[in-house]
Write an enzyme that holds these catalytic residues in place. Structure first.
Site, PDB file in Angstrom:
ATOM      1  N   ASP A 103     -15.777  18.864  19.363  1.00 25.37           N
ATOM      2  CA  ASP A 103     -14.772  18.195  18.533  1.00 25.37           C
ATOM      3  C   ASP A 103     -14.455  18.920  17.216  1.00 25.37           C
ATOM      4  O   ASP A 103     -13.363  18.829  16.692  1.00 25.37           O
ATOM      5  CB  ASP A 103     -15.208  16.753  18.208  1.00 25.37           C
ATOM      6  CG  ASP A 103     -16.607  16.683  17.613  1.00 25.37           C
ATOM      7  OD1 ASP A 103     -17.213  17.749  17.393  1.00 25.37           O
ATOM      8  OD2 ASP A 103     -17.110  15.566  17.374  1.00 25.37           O
ATOM      9  N   HIS A 104     -15.424  19.682  16.680  1.00 28.43           N
ATOM     10  CA  HIS A 104     -15.240  20.232  15.335  1.00 28.43           C
ATOM     11  C   HIS A 104     -14.486  21.556  15.299  1.00 28.43           C
ATOM     12  O   HIS A 104     -14.039  21.975  14.235  1.00 28.43           O
ATOM     13  CB  HIS A 104     -16.594  20.446  14.651  1.00 28.43           C
ATOM     14  CG  HIS A 104     -17.192  19.207  14.064  1.00 28.43           C
ATOM     15  ND1 HIS A 104     -17.542  18.123  14.816  1.00 28.43           N
ATOM     16  CD2 HIS A 104     -17.514  18.888  12.782  1.00 28.43           C
ATOM     17  CE1 HIS A 104     -18.056  17.193  14.031  1.00 28.43           C
ATOM     18  NE2 HIS A 104     -18.043  17.630  12.792  1.00 28.43           N
ATOM     19  N   ASP A 134     -25.153  14.740  13.256  1.00 22.34           N
ATOM     20  CA  ASP A 134     -23.951  14.588  12.447  1.00 22.34           C
ATOM     21  C   ASP A 134     -24.179  13.388  11.538  1.00 22.34           C
ATOM     22  O   ASP A 134     -24.699  12.361  11.986  1.00 22.34           O
ATOM     23  CB  ASP A 134     -22.717  14.359  13.322  1.00 22.34           C
ATOM     24  CG  ASP A 134     -21.454  14.443  12.491  1.00 22.34           C
ATOM     25  OD1 ASP A 134     -20.815  15.511  12.488  1.00 22.34           O
ATOM     26  OD2 ASP A 134     -21.116  13.452  11.818  1.00 22.34           O
ATOM     27  N   ARG A 192     -14.579  11.478   3.761  1.00 20.50           N
ATOM     28  CA  ARG A 192     -15.037  12.323   2.647  1.00 20.50           C
ATOM     29  C   ARG A 192     -13.838  12.899   1.899  1.00 20.50           C
ATOM     30  O   ARG A 192     -12.804  13.161   2.505  1.00 20.50           O
ATOM     31  CB  ARG A 192     -15.913  13.463   3.164  1.00 20.50           C
ATOM     32  CG  ARG A 192     -17.181  12.934   3.776  1.00 20.50           C
ATOM     33  CD  ARG A 192     -18.311  13.937   3.816  1.00 20.50           C
ATOM     34  NE  ARG A 192     -19.519  13.191   4.076  1.00 20.50           N
ATOM     35  CZ  ARG A 192     -20.399  13.465   5.030  1.00 20.50           C
ATOM     36  NH1 ARG A 192     -20.245  14.540   5.769  1.00 20.50           N
ATOM     37  NH2 ARG A 192     -21.453  12.697   5.210  1.00 20.50           N
ATOM     38  N   SER A 196     -23.002  16.257   4.680  1.00 20.31           N
ATOM     39  CA  SER A 196     -23.209  16.618   6.081  1.00 20.31           C
ATOM     40  C   SER A 196     -24.674  16.771   6.461  1.00 20.31           C
ATOM     41  O   SER A 196     -25.533  17.032   5.634  1.00 20.31           O
ATOM     42  CB  SER A 196     -22.485  17.938   6.328  1.00 20.31           C
ATOM     43  OG  SER A 196     -22.995  18.614   7.424  1.00 20.31           O
ATOM     44  N   ARG A 249     -25.504  19.258   8.381  1.00 20.13           N
ATOM     45  CA  ARG A 249     -25.609  20.662   8.829  1.00 20.13           C
ATOM     46  C   ARG A 249     -26.876  21.323   8.291  1.00 20.13           C
ATOM     47  O   ARG A 249     -27.063  21.465   7.086  1.00 20.13           O
ATOM     48  CB  ARG A 249     -24.344  21.451   8.433  1.00 20.13           C
ATOM     49  CG  ARG A 249     -24.077  21.557   6.963  1.00 20.13           C
ATOM     50  CD  ARG A 249     -22.670  22.099   6.670  1.00 20.13           C
ATOM     51  NE  ARG A 249     -21.662  21.069   6.903  1.00 20.13           N
ATOM     52  CZ  ARG A 249     -20.555  20.921   6.194  1.00 20.13           C
ATOM     53  NH1 ARG A 249     -20.270  21.748   5.213  1.00 20.13           N
ATOM     54  NH2 ARG A 249     -19.700  19.941   6.469  1.00 20.13           N
TER      55      ARG A 249
HETATM   56  C1  MIC Z   1     -18.893  16.291   8.239  1.00 17.49           C
HETATM   57  O1  MIC Z   1     -18.223  15.268   8.369  1.00 17.49           O
HETATM   58  O2  MIC Z   1     -19.205  16.778   7.144  1.00 17.49           O
HETATM   59  C2  MIC Z   1     -19.379  16.985   9.500  1.00 17.49           C
HETATM   60  C3  MIC Z   1     -18.661  18.256   9.613  1.00 17.49           C
HETATM   61  O3  MIC Z   1     -19.094  16.194  10.615  1.00 17.49           O
HETATM   62  C4  MIC Z   1     -20.884  17.201   9.355  1.00 17.49           C
HETATM   63  C5  MIC Z   1     -21.491  17.972  10.441  1.00 17.49           C
HETATM   64  C6  MIC Z   1     -21.321  19.443  10.322  1.00 17.49           C
HETATM   65  O4  MIC Z   1     -21.308  19.988   9.243  1.00 17.49           O
HETATM   66  O5  MIC Z   1     -21.247  20.073  11.390  1.00 17.49           O
HETATM   67  C7  MIC Z   1     -21.676  15.898   9.188  1.00 17.49           C
HETATM   68  O6  MIC Z   1     -21.150  14.914   8.775  1.00 17.49           O
HETATM   69  O7  MIC Z   1     -22.906  15.910   9.431  1.00 17.49           O
HETATM   70 FE1  SF4 Z   2     -15.515  15.027  12.411  1.00 19.84          FE
HETATM   71 FE2  SF4 Z   2     -17.302  14.659  10.435  1.00 19.84          FE
HETATM   72 FE3  SF4 Z   2     -14.656  14.293  10.045  1.00 19.84          FE
HETATM   73 FE4  SF4 Z   2     -15.982  12.606  11.527  1.00 19.84          FE
HETATM   74  S1  SF4 Z   2     -16.317  12.970   9.355  1.00 19.84           S
HETATM   75  S2  SF4 Z   2     -13.981  13.461  11.994  1.00 19.84           S
HETATM   76  S3  SF4 Z   2     -17.459  13.931  12.569  1.00 19.84           S
HETATM   77  S4  SF4 Z   2     -15.701  16.214  10.525  1.00 19.84           S
END
Ligand code: MIC
Ligand code: SF4
Length: 758
Positions: free
Chosen positions: A98-99, A163, A451, A646, A648
């Site tokens: 998805d990312h 995630d 976010r 995140s 990550r």
């Molecule tokens: C996000 O919303 O910041 C992400 C991208 O989904 C991250 C995961 C990632 O960095 O791959 C998260 O929320 O953990």
């Molecule tokens: Fe994707 Fe993270 Fe955004 Fe949700 S918050 S849509 S998991 S990047």
């Protein structure tokens, strides 16, 4: 392991089969009635008789029912899993692509481009999933949390996901916790998931939402009250009559964004709305099973009657008086009423015009969300209005997309000018090829995401992102301005008439049921002995991992400060996403983004500092590379809630790879602190927060007595000033004996490898 496109009822029945007995045991052990979260946790304890259960202190060993991983974190998680020597994942696990899909033109084209551009990563993920018995959801199937809600979540279950928005499944009564990949590897290798026994924050909802107010406003209000670190170490449990008035997907929105207050997770008790959602998503059997155990899928009556006696903190929100809210920029706890944004923008000197409006994401793309947004679009189109800004829609899943297409809701949005993007994260994580603004153009975007950190959506520091409900985003897109309050203001249409937008009207669930669209789940083969995992040795996107070295037994002496961060330093600042997502499977290459968003506390520069070995000014990743090449270990320093955001683990692995030994902060966000521990970096907080201010650019740090590292005992540290004088200070840590073992071994994975004999 047979991993299907849904959670088998047998697994759910097994969880419910032990629930009553575990609840009784929990009440006996704690000597009191239980909250819902406690029931679910106790039902998933590895050793329910003996596990210590002191809130905020004990570390608990839990056995989750499932693991879910998304493509940007699954790569590193599975590269680690591959080194552990297991034939297959020990717990039902899935990977969701998805990312990595970039939003540029529209859904189908962008998906085709992504399949081409990311082919080697998708091939790796598909082959590694097939090899190790993991279910694989192809690109286009949807965003991990939406797919989990539709297919896998169940009331009273427990899962972890790589995630931070995994708690979305709390909308269906599940304890769903966001973790780093190394935690997922523990569970996939048959070890328990280890987490602090949480504190409990109760949120009592009374009244009902009406008018423009939406579930999003509830979590924006909670975040406003609790702030971005207010949920740290806690589970947020919702209850009360207002809770029952919210749809299952609305509850998921609220739990999803609980990540923004640092909560371990959030959840709602099982109720009729969840039963309706289960039935509508083809899981009437799960609803029937949950109905049969409903008494244990909620808090005990005594808790509901006197919540203050059982929760560490109780917040009460009257939904009948809640007004539409909008938060931003830069931090998810900066909320105000939509009606007040115009005045604030004027006072702050922000632009009044909106440059783009975006709806969807894992947070807000349910059938109900889109039907409310589409009701406004339909009215607008019928009354001569169109969006005054680009309006982008990211459906959360193929099932939602196909259903809203069938029911004409996408067409409603397209009539006012909306572009439908792929079922993927897209602009929510910087996968947005945007050409209408450039760095330096101060501009405002409004989204229904979760976010709003700087640079997150389009990589531009000059973009100010605001977060609100999808219906409010669409109304603001029609106005094109932030000083528009749809509850009282009017718009002028193409014929010069004044038009009042009616209150949004949505449908909780599709009356004709959901249509699955193009199914894209690949189950692992029964026999994977012929499957080989595809990683090209010349790839610049995938790199097999080498084990980190164990601690050499010596104290850390004279370590330079590679980076001292000023203010907010989220994982987006530490390991940026957007264009860097392509290196998520290549530790060396992604280390090129280390700290590039961090604000240097010594001079306010972003992403650069002084190389202590040669005095030059370089980017933080270049300094890291230099120190690594010459074998110079170092420390990093952060302020409050360091590592917010995140899950990550790259934000911990990159510093580890480049030679970080310790990260000192005023406080850590939970997932990031665990990720540092897992990778063998010491996370220490200043016993006296003022120590942060004493550390100068040319100082060095000593960390002493490491051979005697003991739980609950502060670590003795020293600042060594350039003239050789020292300032003693204490670093606090939260490691238990097992976690100290991870540090000694050079990372938790080395311990798993030892146990597996590899
Ligand atoms: C996000 O919303 O910041 C992400 C991208 O989904 C991250 C995961 C990632 O960095 O791959 C998260 O929320 O953990
Ligand atoms: Fe994707 Fe993270 Fe955004 Fe949700 S918050 S849509 S998991 S990047």
């Amino acid at each position: 392991m047979a991993v299907a496109a849904n959670t088998p009822i047998e697994l759910i029945n097994a969880v419910y089969g032990r629930l009553a007995e575990r609840v009784t045991l929990g009440r006996e052990r704690l000597g009191r009635p239980l909250t819902f979260a406690e029931k679910v946790l106790i039902n998933h304890l590895r050793d329910p008789q003996n596990q210590e259960l002191e809130r905020g202190r004990s570390y608990a060993d839990l056995d989750p029912d499932r693991v879910a991983m998304q493509d940007a974190t699954a790569q590193m998680a599975l590269l680690q899993f591959m080194t552990a020597g297991l034939p297959e994942a020990a717990v039902p696990s899935t990977v969701h692509c998805d990312h990595l899909i970039q939003a540029k033109s529209e859904g189908r084209i962008d998906l085709a481009v992504a399949n081409d551009v990311n082919a080697e990563v998708y091939d790796f993920l598909e082959s590694v999933s097939a090899k190790y018995g993991i279910g694989f959801w192809k690109p286009g199937s949807g965003i991990i949390h939406q797919v989990v809600l539709e297919q896998y979540a169940f009331p009273g279950g427990m899962m972890i996901g790589t995630d931070s928005h995994t708690p979305n499944a709390g909308g269906l009564g599940m304890i769903a916790i966001g973790v780093g990949g190394a935690d997922a590897v523990d569970v996939m290798t048959g070890y328990p998931f280890n987490v602090r026994w949480p504190k409990l924050i109760g949120v009592k909802l009374t009244g009902t939402l009406s008018g423009w107010s939406a579930p999003k406003d509830i979590i924006l209000e909670v975040a406003r009250i609790l702030t971005v670190k207010g949920g740290t170490g806690a589970i947020v449990e919702y209850f009360g009559p207002g809770a029952e008035s919210i749809s299952c997907t609305g509850k998921a929105t609220i739990c999803n964004m609980g990540a923004e207050i640092g909560a371990t997770t959030s959840l709602f008790p099982y109720d009729a709305a969840m039963g309706r959602y289960l039935a509508s998503t083809d899981r009437a059997d799960v609803a029937a099973a949950a109905d049969a155990h409903a008494a244990h899928l909620r808090a005990d009556d005594e808790v509901l009657a006197d919540p203050a006696a059982y929760f560490d903190q109780v917040i009460e929100i009257d939904l009948s008086t809640l007004k539409p809210l909008i938060n931003g920029p830069h931090t998810p706890d900066r909320a105000r009423k939509v009606s007040e944004l115009g005045a604030e923008a004027a006072a702050e000197g922000w632009p009044m015009e909106i440059s783009s409006a975006l709806i969807g994401s894992c947070t807000n793309s349910s059938y109900e969300d889109i039907s409310r947004a589409a009701s406004i679009a339909r009215f607008a189109a019928d009354n001569g209005l169109v969006a005054k800004t680009p309006l982008l829609v990211t459906p959360g899943s193929e099932q939602v997309r196909a259903t809203i297409e069938r029911d004409g809701l996408l067409a409603d949005l397209e009539r006012i000018g909306a572009t439908v993007l792929a079922n993927a994260c897209g602009p929510c994580i910087g996968q947005w090829s945007r050409s209408d603004v450039v760095e330096g153009d101060t501009n405002i975007i409004v989204t229904s995401y979760n976010r709003n950190f700087p640079k997150r959506n389009d990589g531009l520091a000059s973009t100010l992102a605001f977060v609100t409900s999808p219906e409010t985003v669409v109304a603001m897109a029609l106005a094109g301005r932030v000083d528009f309050d749809p509850t009282v203001d009017t718009l002028i249409n193409a014929s010069g008439e004044s038009v009042t937008i009616p209150v949004p009207a949505g449908m909780e669930l599709p009356s004709k049921g959901f249509t699955p669209g193009e199914s894209s789940f690949i189950a692992p083969p029964a026999d994977s002995s012929n499957v080989s995992v595809k990683v090209s040795p010349t790839s610049d996107r995938l790199q097999l991992l080498e084990a980190f070295h164990a601690w050499d037994g010596n104290d850390f002496l004279g370590l330079p400060i590679l980076m001292k961060a000023k203010g907010k330093c989220t994982t987006d600042h530490i390991s940026a996403a957007g264009p860097w997502l392509k290196y998520r499977g290549h530790l060396e290459n992604i280390s090129g983004n280390m700290f590039i968003g961090a604000v240097n506390a010594f001079n306010d520069a972003v992403g650069q500092g002084k190389d202590q070995l040669d005095g030059s000014t370089r980017s933080f990743p270049d300094i890291g590379k230099h120190y690594h090449e010459v074998g110079q270990s170092w420390v990093a320093i952060g302020d409050e809630n360091y590592g917010e955001g995140s899950s990550r683990e790259h934000a911990a692995m990159e510093p580890r790879f480049r030679g970080a030994k310790v990260v000192f902060t005023r406080s850590f966000a939970r997932i990031h602190e665990t990720n540092l521990k897992k990778q063998g970096v010491l996370p220490l907080t200043f016993a006296d927060p003022a120590t942060y201010d004493l550390i100068g650019e040319d100082d060095r740090i000593n960390v002493l007595g490491l051979a005697g590292l003991t739980p609950d005992v502060p670590v003795t540290c020293q600042i060594v000033k350039p003239d050789g004088t020292t300032v003693d200070f204490e670093g606090l840590h939260t490691m238990n004996d097992e976690q100290i073992g991870w540090f000694r071994a050079g990372g938790a994975l080395n311990i798993i490898r030892q146990r597996q004999g590899v």
